[in-house]
Design a protein around this motif. Structure first.
Motif, PDB file in Angstrom:
ATOM      1  N   ASN A   4      55.507 -56.394 111.000  1.00  0.00           N
ATOM      2  CA  ASN A   4      54.790 -56.030 111.474  1.00  0.00           C
ATOM      3  C   ASN A   4      55.493 -54.009 112.255  1.00  0.00           C
ATOM      4  O   ASN A   4      55.840 -53.939 112.467  1.00  0.00           O
ATOM      5  N   LYS A   5      54.529 -53.300 112.064  1.00  0.00           N
ATOM      6  CA  LYS A   5      54.138 -52.160 112.496  1.00  0.00           C
ATOM      7  C   LYS A   5      53.384 -51.988 113.855  1.00  0.00           C
ATOM      8  O   LYS A   5      52.730 -52.319 114.022  1.00  0.00           O
ATOM      9  N   TYR A   6      53.900 -50.919 114.740  1.00  0.00           N
ATOM     10  CA  TYR A   6      52.862 -51.167 116.086  1.00  0.00           C
ATOM     11  C   TYR A   6      52.747 -49.801 116.817  1.00  0.00           C
ATOM     12  O   TYR A   6      53.682 -49.088 115.947  1.00  0.00           O
ATOM     13  N   LEU A  16      45.125 -48.822 131.240  1.00  0.00           N
ATOM     14  CA  LEU A  16      46.094 -49.690 130.419  1.00  0.00           C
ATOM     15  C   LEU A  16      46.603 -49.222 129.592  1.00  0.00           C
ATOM     16  O   LEU A  16      46.052 -48.601 128.348  1.00  0.00           O
ATOM     17  N   VAL A  17      47.842 -50.145 128.980  1.00  0.00           N
ATOM     18  CA  VAL A  17      48.565 -49.480 127.312  1.00  0.00           C
ATOM     19  C   VAL A  17      49.257 -50.475 127.443  1.00  0.00           C
ATOM     20  O   VAL A  17      50.270 -50.727 127.806  1.00  0.00           O
ATOM     21  N   CYS A  18      49.648 -50.709 125.314  1.00  0.00           N
ATOM     22  CA  CYS A  18      50.751 -51.367 125.389  1.00  0.00           C
ATOM     23  C   CYS A  18      50.838 -51.315 123.711  1.00  0.00           C
ATOM     24  O   CYS A  18      49.545 -50.529 123.268  1.00  0.00           O
ATOM     25  N   ASP A  19      51.699 -51.577 123.043  1.00  0.00           N
ATOM     26  CA  ASP A  19      51.943 -51.586 121.845  1.00  0.00           C
ATOM     27  C   ASP A  19      51.021 -52.583 120.990  1.00  0.00           C
ATOM     28  O   ASP A  19      51.387 -53.712 121.558  1.00  0.00           O
ATOM     29  N   LEU A  20      50.425 -52.020 120.296  1.00  0.00           N
ATOM     30  CA  LEU A  20      49.621 -53.281 119.108  1.00  0.00           C
ATOM     31  C   LEU A  20      50.172 -53.361 117.464  1.00  0.00           C
ATOM     32  O   LEU A  20      50.208 -52.097 117.165  1.00  0.00           O
ATOM     33  N   PRO A  21      49.009 -54.562 117.044  1.00  0.00           N
ATOM     34  CA  PRO A  21      49.849 -54.209 115.765  1.00  0.00           C
ATOM     35  C   PRO A  21      49.166 -53.123 114.781  1.00  0.00           C
ATOM     36  O   PRO A  21      47.723 -53.254 115.527  1.00  0.00           O
ATOM     37  N   ASP A  22      49.617 -52.334 114.293  1.00  0.00           N
ATOM     38  CA  ASP A  22      48.768 -50.727 112.958  1.00  0.00           C
ATOM     39  C   ASP A  22      47.700 -51.597 112.534  1.00  0.00           C
ATOM     40  O   ASP A  22      46.316 -51.314 112.980  1.00  0.00           O
ATOM     41  N   LYS A  23      48.236 -52.882 112.009  1.00  0.00           N
ATOM     42  CA  LYS A  23      46.468 -53.879 111.680  1.00  0.00           C
ATOM     43  C   LYS A  23      45.508 -54.026 112.306  1.00  0.00           C
ATOM     44  O   LYS A  23      44.615 -54.614 111.640  1.00  0.00           O
ATOM     45  N   PHE A  24      45.743 -54.226 113.509  1.00  0.00           N
ATOM     46  CA  PHE A  24      44.406 -54.606 114.422  1.00  0.00           C
ATOM     47  C   PHE A  24      43.547 -53.413 114.406  1.00  0.00           C
ATOM     48  O   PHE A  24      43.921 -52.260 114.704  1.00  0.00           O
ATOM     49  N   ALA A  25      41.977 -53.507 114.198  1.00  0.00           N
ATOM     50  CA  ALA A  25      41.174 -52.933 114.687  1.00  0.00           C
ATOM     51  C   ALA A  25      40.527 -52.953 116.132  1.00  0.00           C
ATOM     52  O   ALA A  25      40.018 -54.328 116.498  1.00  0.00           O
ATOM     53  N   GLU A 178      55.144 -62.476 118.518  1.00  0.00           N
ATOM     54  CA  GLU A 178      55.528 -61.662 118.320  1.00  0.00           C
ATOM     55  C   GLU A 178      54.581 -60.844 118.914  1.00  0.00           C
ATOM     56  O   GLU A 178      55.890 -59.979 119.990  1.00  0.00           O
ATOM     57  N   TYR A 179      53.788 -60.558 118.496  1.00  0.00           N
ATOM     58  CA  TYR A 179      52.655 -60.100 118.778  1.00  0.00           C
ATOM     59  C   TYR A 179      52.859 -60.196 120.481  1.00  0.00           C
ATOM     60  O   TYR A 179      52.018 -58.987 121.397  1.00  0.00           O
ATOM     61  N   ALA A 180      52.449 -60.955 121.737  1.00  0.00           N
ATOM     62  CA  ALA A 180      52.574 -61.329 122.673  1.00  0.00           C
ATOM     63  C   ALA A 180      53.736 -60.716 123.175  1.00  0.00           C
ATOM     64  O   ALA A 180      53.695 -60.059 124.117  1.00  0.00           O
ATOM     65  N   ALA A 181      54.957 -61.002 122.723  1.00  0.00           N
ATOM     66  CA  ALA A 181      55.946 -60.379 123.338  1.00  0.00           C
ATOM     67  C   ALA A 181      56.469 -59.197 123.044  1.00  0.00           C
ATOM     68  O   ALA A 181      56.478 -58.365 124.378  1.00  0.00           O
ATOM     69  N   LYS A 182      55.503 -57.972 122.095  1.00  0.00           N
ATOM     70  CA  LYS A 182      55.514 -56.878 122.284  1.00  0.00           C
ATOM     71  C   LYS A 182      55.120 -56.260 123.226  1.00  0.00           C
ATOM     72  O   LYS A 182      55.079 -55.113 124.107  1.00  0.00           O
ATOM     73  N   ILE A 183      53.164 -56.651 123.844  1.00  0.00           N
ATOM     74  CA  ILE A 183      52.669 -56.694 124.953  1.00  0.00           C
ATOM     75  C   ILE A 183      53.423 -56.703 126.113  1.00  0.00           C
ATOM     76  O   ILE A 183      53.570 -55.626 126.855  1.00  0.00           O
ATOM     77  N   TRP A 184      54.011 -57.680 126.424  1.00  0.00           N
ATOM     78  CA  TRP A 184      55.149 -57.922 127.508  1.00  0.00           C
ATOM     79  C   TRP A 184      55.585 -57.552 127.681  1.00  0.00           C
ATOM     80  O   TRP A 184      56.088 -56.368 128.729  1.00  0.00           O
ATOM     81  N   GLU A 185      56.369 -56.347 126.896  1.00  0.00           N
ATOM     82  CA  GLU A 185      57.354 -55.372 127.054  1.00  0.00           C
ATOM     83  C   GLU A 185      57.090 -54.520 126.801  1.00  0.00           C
ATOM     84  O   GLU A 185      57.565 -53.327 127.363  1.00  0.00           O
ATOM     85  N   SER A 186      55.672 -53.815 126.267  1.00  0.00           N
ATOM     86  CA  SER A 186      55.140 -52.494 126.493  1.00  0.00           C
ATOM     87  C   SER A 186      53.850 -51.857 127.391  1.00  0.00           C
ATOM     88  O   SER A 186      53.807 -51.243 127.623  1.00  0.00           O
TER      89      SER A 186
END
Length: 198
Positions: A4-6, A16-25, A178-186
């Protein structure tokens, strides 16, 4: 390592800002979304990520009991009258890396199984996994909910890989965790005034 790329994604006009997967619209480009929500959907699948800014639930102060009750209230609001079809597998305290450590946050993983009558529709999922994170912002009387919905539709996932009772999440839930963990991190709050407006 996952493939997954973010990308850093502004939410609510950049407040607000956070990292989301590239493939999400961004769903708001396709249909109307309430002002207090941001909805993102997987272009290649059925998973969605919803950011919801709501009024804070419960009395002033924080603690496992009152915060746990708030999490339950939000879960019931989310699933409505279908609460009896929901099973919560675990609830954990969550730390957002970029936010003040004193801000309480909790995450639960649950599954919702449709009532048998809806099985007639072949597109109805066998079940939907929910990863629900609650961030409590008492000073602005706000709860931020981050919900990752993961419908499991027959033929779209490996049934042998999923058994939450045995700790087997399967690929779709694994990705969502993994998406959730990336959101908590960013996740960052750039403009606290957002919570006065919504």
């Amino acid at each position: 390592m996952s493939s997954n790329k973010y990308r850093s994604t502004p939410l609510f006009g950049g407040a607000l800002v956070c990292d989301l997967p590239d493939k999400f619209a961004d769903v708001s480009k396709l249909r109307e979304v309430p002002d207090n929500q941001e909805v993102w959907i997987d272009k290649d699948g059925f998973t969605s990520i919803i950011f919801d800014i709501t009024e804070r639930v419960g009395p002033a102060g924080s603690g496992l009991e009152s915060d746990g009750r708030a999490l339950t209230v939000h879960l019931e609001d989310l699933v409505g009258s279908d609460i009896d079809t929901v099973k919560v597998w675990n609830t954990t305290e969550t730390q957002f890396t970029t936010l003040d450590e004193d801000l309480p946050a909790y995450t639960l993983i649950a599954t919702q199984t449709p009532k048998s009558s809806s099985k007639e529709s072949s597109s109805a999922p066998d079940f939907t996994a929910l990863i629900l994170t609650l961030l409590r912002l008492e000073k602005v009387s706000t709860d931020v909910l981050i919900t990752i919905n993961v419908p499991h539709i027959k033929g779209e996932y490996d049934e042998d890989e999923v058994d939450l009772a045995l700790g087997k999440q399967g690929e779709l839930i694994g990705d969502a965790v993994e998406y959730a963990a990336k959101i908590w991190e960013s996740f960052k709050i750039r403009d606290w005034n957002l919570f006065n407006e919504v």
